[in-house]
Design a protein around this motif. Structure first.
Motif, PDB file in Angstrom:
ATOM      1  N   MET A   1      60.694  32.390  37.389  1.00 54.16           N
ATOM      2  CA  MET A   1      60.360  30.985  37.700  1.00 54.16           C
ATOM      3  C   MET A   1      59.779  30.872  39.115  1.00 54.16           C
ATOM      4  O   MET A   1      58.770  30.204  39.328  1.00 54.16           O
ATOM      5  N   LEU A   2      60.425  31.546  40.064  1.00 56.98           N
ATOM      6  CA  LEU A   2      59.954  31.484  41.458  1.00 56.98           C
ATOM      7  C   LEU A   2      58.553  32.089  41.585  1.00 56.98           C
ATOM      8  O   LEU A   2      57.734  31.628  42.365  1.00 56.98           O
TER       9      LEU A   2
ATOM     10  N   VAL B   1      61.195  42.246  33.178  1.00 54.99           N
ATOM     11  CA  VAL B   1      60.617  40.965  32.781  1.00 54.99           C
ATOM     12  C   VAL B   1      59.148  41.221  32.461  1.00 54.99           C
ATOM     13  O   VAL B   1      58.420  41.756  33.315  1.00 54.99           O
ATOM     14  N   ASP B   2      58.739  40.892  31.258  1.00 60.87           N
ATOM     15  CA  ASP B   2      57.365  41.133  30.807  1.00 60.87           C
ATOM     16  C   ASP B   2      56.923  42.569  31.128  1.00 60.87           C
ATOM     17  O   ASP B   2      55.816  42.810  31.619  1.00 60.87           O
ATOM     18  N   GLY B   3      57.821  43.503  30.902  1.00 59.70           N
ATOM     19  CA  GLY B   3      57.505  44.918  31.067  1.00 59.70           C
ATOM     20  C   GLY B   3      57.650  45.460  32.484  1.00 59.70           C
ATOM     21  O   GLY B   3      57.550  46.663  32.703  1.00 59.70           O
TER      22      GLY B   3
ATOM     23  N   GLY C   1      61.481  29.542  27.822  1.00 62.33           N
ATOM     24  CA  GLY C   1      61.143  30.411  26.702  1.00 62.33           C
ATOM     25  C   GLY C   1      60.060  31.422  27.028  1.00 62.33           C
ATOM     26  O   GLY C   1      59.733  32.279  26.197  1.00 62.33           O
ATOM     27  N   LYS C   2      59.467  31.344  28.214  1.00 59.08           N
ATOM     28  CA  LYS C   2      58.275  32.163  28.495  1.00 59.08           C
ATOM     29  C   LYS C   2      58.533  33.625  28.875  1.00 59.08           C
ATOM     30  O   LYS C   2      57.908  34.507  28.306  1.00 59.08           O
ATOM     31  N   PRO C   3      59.410  33.905  29.840  1.00 58.00           N
ATOM     32  CA  PRO C   3      59.565  35.323  30.213  1.00 58.00           C
ATOM     33  C   PRO C   3      60.254  36.157  29.138  1.00 58.00           C
ATOM     34  O   PRO C   3      61.173  35.681  28.471  1.00 58.00           O
ATOM     35  N   GLN C   4      59.771  37.397  28.985  1.00 57.58           N
ATOM     36  CA  GLN C   4      60.401  38.348  28.053  1.00 57.58           C
ATOM     37  C   GLN C   4      61.371  39.195  28.854  1.00 57.58           C
ATOM     38  O   GLN C   4      60.950  40.049  29.635  1.00 57.58           O
ATOM     39  N   ILE C   5      62.653  38.952  28.685  1.00 53.99           N
ATOM     40  CA  ILE C   5      63.655  39.673  29.478  1.00 53.99           C
ATOM     41  C   ILE C   5      64.312  40.742  28.613  1.00 53.99           C
ATOM     42  O   ILE C   5      64.782  40.451  27.513  1.00 53.99           O
ATOM     43  N   VAL C   6      64.288  41.985  29.118  1.00 52.20           N
ATOM     44  CA  VAL C   6      64.894  43.089  28.363  1.00 52.20           C
ATOM     45  C   VAL C   6      65.907  43.802  29.265  1.00 52.20           C
ATOM     46  O   VAL C   6      65.570  44.246  30.362  1.00 52.20           O
TER      47      VAL C   6
ATOM     48  N   GLU D   1      68.706  24.972  28.348  1.00 50.41           N
ATOM     49  CA  GLU D   1      67.692  25.754  27.627  1.00 50.41           C
ATOM     50  C   GLU D   1      67.683  27.207  28.105  1.00 50.41           C
ATOM     51  O   GLU D   1      67.409  28.136  27.338  1.00 50.41           O
ATOM     52  N   VAL D   2      67.936  27.403  29.388  1.00 50.69           N
ATOM     53  CA  VAL D   2      68.012  28.767  29.948  1.00 50.69           C
ATOM     54  C   VAL D   2      69.213  29.475  29.330  1.00 50.69           C
ATOM     55  O   VAL D   2      69.119  30.619  28.866  1.00 50.69           O
TER      56      VAL D   2
END
Ligand SMILES: Nc1ncnc2c1ncn2[C@@H]1O[C@H](COP(=O)(O)OP(=O)(O)O)[C@@H](O)[C@H]1O
Ligand SMILES: Nc1ccn([C@H]2C[C@H](O)[C@@H](COP(=O)(O)OP(=O)(O)O)O2)c(=O)n1
Length: 226
Positions: free
Chosen positions: A46-47, A81-83, A64-69, A107-108
């Motif tokens: 977000m930052l 985050v996003d790879g 919902g946007k970042p892909q966190i693994v 939502e988070v």
């Protein structure tokens, strides 16, 4: 096959959740999940993407946007985050001071709780999951729930010892920042930091890390034998 062991470890900052959880998981051959790292990764994204973290509506829209693994190996807990590996940047003061606001947004939490339950369901032998609401909300049926505490002095001294170079701010400032984050995390409406009714409280103020680990491993052995 044996039933997987699910261990929930909650408590305020600096009580020893991460060190203890990693050591318990490594000792018993279980997976490990740091849910605080996931809230930090969300905050970092977000930052970095111009989201006003003080505006819950903006945070909710972006959640919902970042892909966190998250990796679940206690010997090498990585998070991306996003790879991109964000294990280091999620620990900066900038992220630390914004994380409570981001993690208060429902939502988070909804998004990350889903990831956390999936990680637990996928751990064949079992998992140690640490956070603030694991015993109360994320995994209410855990085999064992631990609530770690420690005096404010001990927690601030432990945290302060970790901050090096330009990030060092002094004991008083560290203590103040901890108290502020605890109050925000305990006072939020959705899934606040709280001890589950059936959690075992362990005060780590006067215990070494090894003693805390030993106590938890013993409790797991007792529960698993039931
Ligand atoms: N029982 C303990 N006694 C002394 N120091 C500890 C103990 N448990 C953890 N620590 C240290 O305190 C600091 C914070 O521990 P950490 O596991 O990151 O806490 P948390 O995850 O609850 O914020 C670390 O530097 C860790 O090495
Ligand atoms: N299950 C969780 C875990 C962490 N959080 C939030 C609240 C915490 O202040 C931040 C950061 O958690 P983290 O465990 O990394 O914090 P510390 O290691 O104690 O400094 O994330 C949460 O809301 N719910």
């Amino acid at each position: 096959m044996e039933t997987p062991v699910i261990v929930a470890i909650d408590g305020p900052s600096g009580t020893g959740k991460s060190s203890t959880s990693k050591a318990v998981a490594a000792k018993l051959g279980l997976a490990y999940l740091d849910t605080g790292a996931q809230y930090r990764a969300m905050t970092w994204w977000m930052l970095n993407n111009g989201v006003d973290v003080t505006d819950p509506a903006e945070v909710a829209l972006a959640a919902g946007k970042p892909q966190i693994v998250s990796g679940t190996d206690p010997a090498a807990p990585v998070i991306s985050v996003d790879g991109q590996d964000v294990s280091a940047p999620i620990r900066t003061q900038q992220v630390t001071s914004a994380v409570s606001a981001v993690s208060a947004v429902p939502e988070v939490r909804g998004r990350l709780v889903e990831l956390q339950r999936a990680a637990a369901a996928g751990a064949a032998r079992g998992i140690v999951v640490e956070g603030r609401d694991i015993g109360t909300t994320v995994l209410p049926d855990a085999t064992l729930k631990i609530y770690l505490t420690a005096s404010e002095e001990a927690r601030a001294a432990r945290r302060n010892g970790e901050l090096k170079g330009k990030e060092a701010v002094g004991l008083a400032a560290t203590r103040e920042a901890l108290a502020k984050r605890d109050a925000a995390d305990s006072g939020r409406r959705t899934s606040p930091l709280a001890k589950a009714d059936d959690a075992v409280e362990v005060d780590t103020t006067e215990l070494t890390l090894d003693q805390v680990v030993e106590r938890i491993v013993t409790l797991i052995g007792e529960r698993a034998a039931r």
